[in-house]
Motif scaffolding. Structure first.
Motif, short mmCIF file in Angstrom:
data_model
loop_
_atom_site.label_atom_id
_atom_site.label_comp_id
_atom_site.label_asym_id
_atom_site.label_seq_id
_atom_site.Cartn_x
_atom_site.Cartn_y
_atom_site.Cartn_z
N ALA A 280 50.85 12.92 60.53
CA ALA A 280 50.74 13.92 59.26
C ALA A 280 51.78 14.42 58.71
CB ALA A 280 49.86 15.32 59.73
N PHE A 281 52.06 14.33 57.44
CA PHE A 281 53.28 14.74 56.69
C PHE A 281 53.07 15.88 55.87
CE2 PHE A 281 51.25 12.49 53.27
CZ PHE A 281 50.66 11.26 53.66
N CYS A 282 52.20 16.87 56.26
CA CYS A 282 51.81 18.02 55.64
C CYS A 282 52.89 18.90 55.15
CB CYS A 282 50.54 18.82 56.27
SG CYS A 282 49.32 17.85 56.16
N ARG A 283 53.98 18.89 56.39
CA ARG A 283 54.90 19.90 56.27
C ARG A 283 55.89 20.05 55.04
NH1 ARG A 283 56.00 16.03 58.81
NH2 ARG A 283 57.91 14.79 58.62
N CYS A 299 44.83 20.15 47.97
CA CYS A 299 44.99 19.13 49.25
C CYS A 299 43.91 18.06 48.64
CB CYS A 299 44.82 20.11 50.39
SG CYS A 299 44.48 18.56 51.70
N LEU A 300 44.40 16.81 49.34
CA LEU A 300 43.40 15.71 48.98
C LEU A 300 42.07 15.78 49.37
CD1 LEU A 300 43.13 12.66 47.93
CD2 LEU A 300 44.12 11.85 49.89
N PHE A 301 42.15 16.46 50.75
CA PHE A 301 40.84 16.91 51.59
C PHE A 301 40.42 18.18 51.33
CE2 PHE A 301 41.77 13.05 53.93
CZ PHE A 301 43.10 12.86 53.76
N ALA A 331 49.43 31.02 47.21
CA ALA A 331 48.42 31.10 48.26
C ALA A 331 48.00 29.97 49.03
CB ALA A 331 47.09 31.64 47.51
N ARG A 332 48.67 28.88 48.78
CA ARG A 332 48.09 27.56 49.35
C ARG A 332 48.91 27.52 50.77
NH1 ARG A 332 51.60 22.37 49.16
NH2 ARG A 332 50.10 20.56 49.26
N GLY A 333 47.85 27.08 51.75
CA GLY A 333 48.36 26.96 53.00
C GLY A 333 47.93 25.54 53.75
N ASP A 334 47.43 24.75 52.92
CA ASP A 334 46.81 23.54 53.34
C ASP A 334 47.58 22.55 54.14
OD1 ASP A 334 44.34 23.15 51.37
OD2 ASP A 334 45.75 24.13 50.30
N ARG A 335 47.04 22.14 55.10
CA ARG A 335 47.68 20.99 56.12
C ARG A 335 46.47 20.22 56.87
NH1 ARG A 335 48.38 23.07 61.24
NH2 ARG A 335 47.46 24.92 61.57
N TYR A 336 45.62 19.85 56.12
CA TYR A 336 44.36 19.20 56.51
C TYR A 336 44.88 18.06 57.49
CZ TYR A 336 40.22 16.54 57.20
OH TYR A 336 39.21 15.74 57.92
N SER A 337 45.70 17.18 57.34
CA SER A 337 46.07 16.15 58.40
C SER A 337 46.42 16.53 59.69
CB SER A 337 47.28 15.05 57.56
OG SER A 337 46.61 14.47 56.71
N GLU A 338 47.09 18.06 59.45
CA GLU A 338 47.60 18.28 60.81
C GLU A 338 46.27 19.01 61.58
OE1 GLU A 338 51.90 19.40 59.33
OE2 GLU A 338 50.56 21.10 59.90
S1 SF4 Z 1 46.51 16.50 53.95
FE1 SF4 Z 1 46.62 18.07 52.19
S2 SF4 Z 1 48.42 19.05 52.70
FE2 SF4 Z 1 48.48 17.45 54.06
S3 SF4 Z 1 49.85 15.94 53.12
FE3 SF4 Z 1 47.58 15.38 52.44
S4 SF4 Z 1 47.52 16.47 50.56
FE4 SF4 Z 1 49.13 17.37 51.45
#
Ligand code: SF4
Length: 362
Positions: A280-283, A299-301, A331-338
């Protein structure tokens, strides 16, 4: 007969108070990430039915695509893009569906080319041979072409539109001839479908200057029947290629670059891997997506968008648009891939219902 999955669209969030005023200066999301990349979906339509994105059983002849008046006009897109660039966006990628099916796209590209931004586009290449010159003349800087195999039968099975490899290769050549190269070529790798073609792609494009990026099969949207078993980890792809063509890891061009770069040790160019599932590369994800209807997805997800179109059409001025964008980003906190593993461990019915990639672009 499995229950038909109806893709989700914009769930208009409840009306809310105007966003706090943004007084300028740097801003970041809740994980300290700046806003740098904007992906703009200019249409939800496509002339392909790629099985991992727009499966035909869902996007069939009865599927209701967005009526024209609901799409952002080119003038609205250009106005929003100007605001985003003023807020620090350095790169704009035009996506879809298939962006080249939107009529007169060159006109929009001409408007966006006036901005100080790295302007690129992702296409399935089907219309590229015809349009490459005009795209370049309009101001497009470069582009990415999706091509999932060089084997005609496999490619046709994956695009589910009986579209031949040769025509996409023709489009890539036309793009290079028009000065849009080097072209990035995206291959979504699915186990048991096209993973045995990974080396063919490497052999074909090595030394051409073009860059193949191998993408792990992702659980985008809620309709592509994703299973972890179908994922070939990028590490495996690198191992396979390295066995025939030794590779050296290369540094990213900039923080937040999506593809991990690997150079051929013999100088024949490079490849990339995009590992949303296994690495995952959300960081340092600095990407925002604008849907065809003018909603921001962080976020894509993602599940819900943040509607900018209503603001635009209600006569909001640039300040109000800026305030809204900054408030959403802050307000964004997305990190779906994590958190994917926790999600995908749930039974299908209990999982997050995610927006379709064809609606917000990859
Ligand atoms: S899962 Fe969402 S937050 Fe993570 S890298 Fe993809 S688009 Fe960005």
């Amino acid at each position: 007969m499995p229950e038909k999955v109806i893709p989700i669209r914009l769930a208009a969030p409840p009306a809310r108070a105007p966003a706090p005023h943004y007084a300028g200066g740097a801003f970041a999301d809740t994980l300290g990430r700046p806003l740098r990349d904007l992906r703009i979906s200019v249409t939800d339509r496509c002339n392909f039915r790629c099985v991992y994105c727009m499966p035909r059983e869902v996007f069939d002849e009865n599927y209701k695509f967005l009526p024209q008046p609901q799409l952002l006009s080119f003038e609205e897109i250009a106005r929003l893009a100007r605001v985003f660039v003023g807020l620090g966006v350095k790169k704009i990628r035009l996506t879809g569906g298939e962006p080249l099916v939107r009529r007169d796209l060159e006109r929009l590209i001409g408007m966006l080319a006036e901005l100080d931004v790295d302007l690129t586009l992702t296409t399935n290449g089907s219309l590229l041979a015809k349009k490459a010159k005009a795209l370049k003349a309009a101001g497009l800087k470069r582009l990415t072409v999706s091509l999932d195999s060089l084997d005609d039968a496999t490619f046709k099975a994956m695009n589910d539109a009986d579209f031949p490899v040769a025509k996409v290769l023709e489009g890539i050549d036309a793009a290079a001839a028009a000065g849009l190269g080097p072209v990035k070529i995206n291959m979504v790798v699915k186990r048991g479908v096209n993973d045995t073609h990974v080396l063919d792609m490497a052999r074909h494009f090595r030394g051409s200057g073009h860059i193949v990026r191998y993408i792990e099969f992702m659980d985008v949207g809620s309709t592509n029947g994703w299973r972890m078993d179908d994922v070939i980890p990028s590490a495996e792809i690198v191992r396979r290629i390295h066995a025939e063509f030794p590779l050296l890891q290369a540094d990213p061009h900039y923080p937040g670059e999506v593809a991990e770069r690997w150079r051929y040790a013999d100088g024949a160019g490079e490849i990339g891997v995009i590992s949303s599932v296994t690495q995952a590369f959300c960081r340092d994800c600095n990407r925002l997506r604008l849907s065809t209807e003018g909603s921001m997805y962080t976020c894509l997800f993602g599940q819900n968008g943040h509607d900018l179109r209503s603001l635009l059409r209600a006569g909001a001025d640039e300040d109000a648009l800026r305030d809204e964008i900054v408030a959403v980003w802050r307000a964004r906190g997305d990190r779906y891939s994590e958190i994917r593993t926790a999600q995908t461990a749930l039974p299908e019915a209990a999982r997050l219902r995610k927006v379709e990639m064809s609606y917000i672009g990859g």
